[in-house]
Design a protein around this motif. Structure first.
Motif, PDB file in Angstrom:
ATOM      1  N   ASP A   3      14.280  -7.853  11.541  1.00 40.88           N
ATOM      2  CA  ASP A   3      12.870  -8.164  11.419  1.00 40.88           C
ATOM      3  C   ASP A   3      12.055  -7.279  12.371  1.00 40.88           C
ATOM      4  OD1 ASP A   3      10.570  -9.584  10.658  1.00 40.88           O
ATOM      5  OD2 ASP A   3      10.831 -11.023  12.290  1.00 40.88           O
ATOM      6  N   GLN A   5       9.324  -7.952  14.007  1.00 40.45           N
ATOM      7  CA  GLN A   5       8.921  -8.650  15.224  1.00 40.45           C
ATOM      8  C   GLN A   5      10.082  -8.753  16.209  1.00 40.45           C
ATOM      9  OE1 GLN A   5       7.312 -12.561  14.603  1.00 40.45           O
ATOM     10  NE2 GLN A   5       6.235 -12.531  16.559  1.00 40.45           N
ATOM     11  N   CYS A  49       3.464  -8.564  19.989  1.00 39.30           N
ATOM     12  CA  CYS A  49       4.450  -9.288  19.172  1.00 39.30           C
ATOM     13  C   CYS A  49       4.092 -10.760  19.047  1.00 39.30           C
ATOM     14  CB  CYS A  49       5.843  -9.152  19.778  1.00 39.30           C
ATOM     15  SG  CYS A  49       6.535  -7.527  19.608  1.00 39.30           S
ATOM     16  N   GLY A  51       1.135 -11.970  18.805  1.00 37.61           N
ATOM     17  CA  GLY A  51       0.035 -12.107  17.859  1.00 37.61           C
ATOM     18  C   GLY A  51       0.373 -11.628  16.461  1.00 37.61           C
ATOM     19  N   PHE A  52       1.602 -11.135  16.249  1.00 38.71           N
ATOM     20  CA  PHE A  52       1.999 -10.610  14.934  1.00 38.71           C
ATOM     21  C   PHE A  52       2.214 -11.756  13.961  1.00 38.71           C
ATOM     22  CE2 PHE A  52       5.441  -9.473  11.983  1.00 38.71           C
ATOM     23  CZ  PHE A  52       4.849  -8.402  11.345  1.00 38.71           C
ATOM     24  N   LYS A  53       1.757 -11.541  12.734  1.00 38.71           N
ATOM     25  CA  LYS A  53       1.992 -12.505  11.672  1.00 38.71           C
ATOM     26  C   LYS A  53       2.420 -11.718  10.443  1.00 38.71           C
ATOM     27  CE  LYS A  53      -0.247 -16.512  10.414  1.00 38.71           C
ATOM     28  NZ  LYS A  53      -1.474 -17.265  10.173  1.00 38.71           N
ATOM     29  N   ALA A  54       3.618 -11.981   9.964  1.00 41.00           N
ATOM     30  CA  ALA A  54       4.129 -11.255   8.795  1.00 41.00           C
ATOM     31  C   ALA A  54       3.217 -11.505   7.604  1.00 41.00           C
ATOM     32  CB  ALA A  54       5.550 -11.704   8.483  1.00 41.00           C
ATOM     33  N   GLY A  56       0.151 -10.896   7.523  1.00 41.05           N
ATOM     34  CA  GLY A  56      -1.179 -11.269   7.994  1.00 41.05           C
ATOM     35  C   GLY A  56      -2.209 -10.173   7.754  1.00 41.05           C
ATOM     36  N   ASN A  73      -4.198 -16.838   7.133  1.00 40.24           N
ATOM     37  CA  ASN A  73      -3.566 -15.518   6.981  1.00 40.24           C
ATOM     38  C   ASN A  73      -3.905 -14.503   8.057  1.00 40.24           C
ATOM     39  OD1 ASN A  73      -2.155 -16.015   4.486  1.00 40.24           O
ATOM     40  ND2 ASN A  73      -4.172 -16.123   3.540  1.00 40.24           N
ATOM     41  N   ALA A  75      -4.080 -12.579  11.609  1.00 48.51           N
ATOM     42  CA  ALA A  75      -3.268 -12.442  12.813  1.00 48.51           C
ATOM     43  C   ALA A  75      -4.055 -13.012  13.998  1.00 48.51           C
ATOM     44  CB  ALA A  75      -2.927 -10.978  13.055  1.00 48.51           C
ATOM     45  N   TYR A  76      -3.329 -13.415  15.019  1.00 47.75           N
ATOM     46  CA  TYR A  76      -3.967 -14.008  16.191  1.00 47.75           C
ATOM     47  C   TYR A  76      -4.666 -12.908  16.993  1.00 47.75           C
ATOM     48  CZ  TYR A  76      -4.421 -17.268  20.098  1.00 47.75           C
ATOM     49  OH  TYR A  76      -4.903 -18.078  21.074  1.00 47.75           O
TER      50      TYR A  76
END
Length: 121
Positions: A3, A5, A49, A51-54, A56, A73, A75-76
């Protein structure tokens, strides 16, 4: 396949470990400064990492997006803001550390920390 992340988290850990090794065990002052920069970049990568959103989207509310879809949806954005601030502060502190290294080199004629401290045997 690994992955993205997870790979980034492992890379950030590697940056931090390499930076700690350089800052603690290497005698050359410039290499110590580079090690500190490695630690900083490892921490920045770790924050990104978090704040990562797959799958997103960029955390900017665009026309046509509903608030519910955007909240689910996007990302942070806080880690991104923290890292941008950290990059600016890191560049400034890196410049100060290098300037101090130049002053120490002019005074002592060496970049060896053990020779500057008088620990040479």
């Amino acid at each position: 396949m690994m992955d993205v992340q997870l790979a980034s988290l492992l890379a950030s850990g590697a940056f931090i470990i390499i930076g700690l090794f350089a800052a603690i065990f290497i005698d050359n002052l410039i290499k110590k400064i580079i090690g500190i920069a490695f630690i900083e970049e490892g921490v920045n990568l770790f924050l990104i990492c978090l704040g990562f959103k797959a799958g997103g989207v960029v955390p900017i509310l665009l026309p046509g997006m509903t608030a519910d879809w955007f909240a689910a949806n996007a990302a942070y954005p806080l880690p991104q803001a923290l890292v941008l601030t950290s990059i600016v502060i890191g560049a400034s502190t890196l410049a100060v550390m290098l300037a101090l290294a130049m002053v120490l080199y002019r005074k002592h004629g060496t970049l060896s920390v053990s020779e500057m401290m008088g620990d040479e045997k």
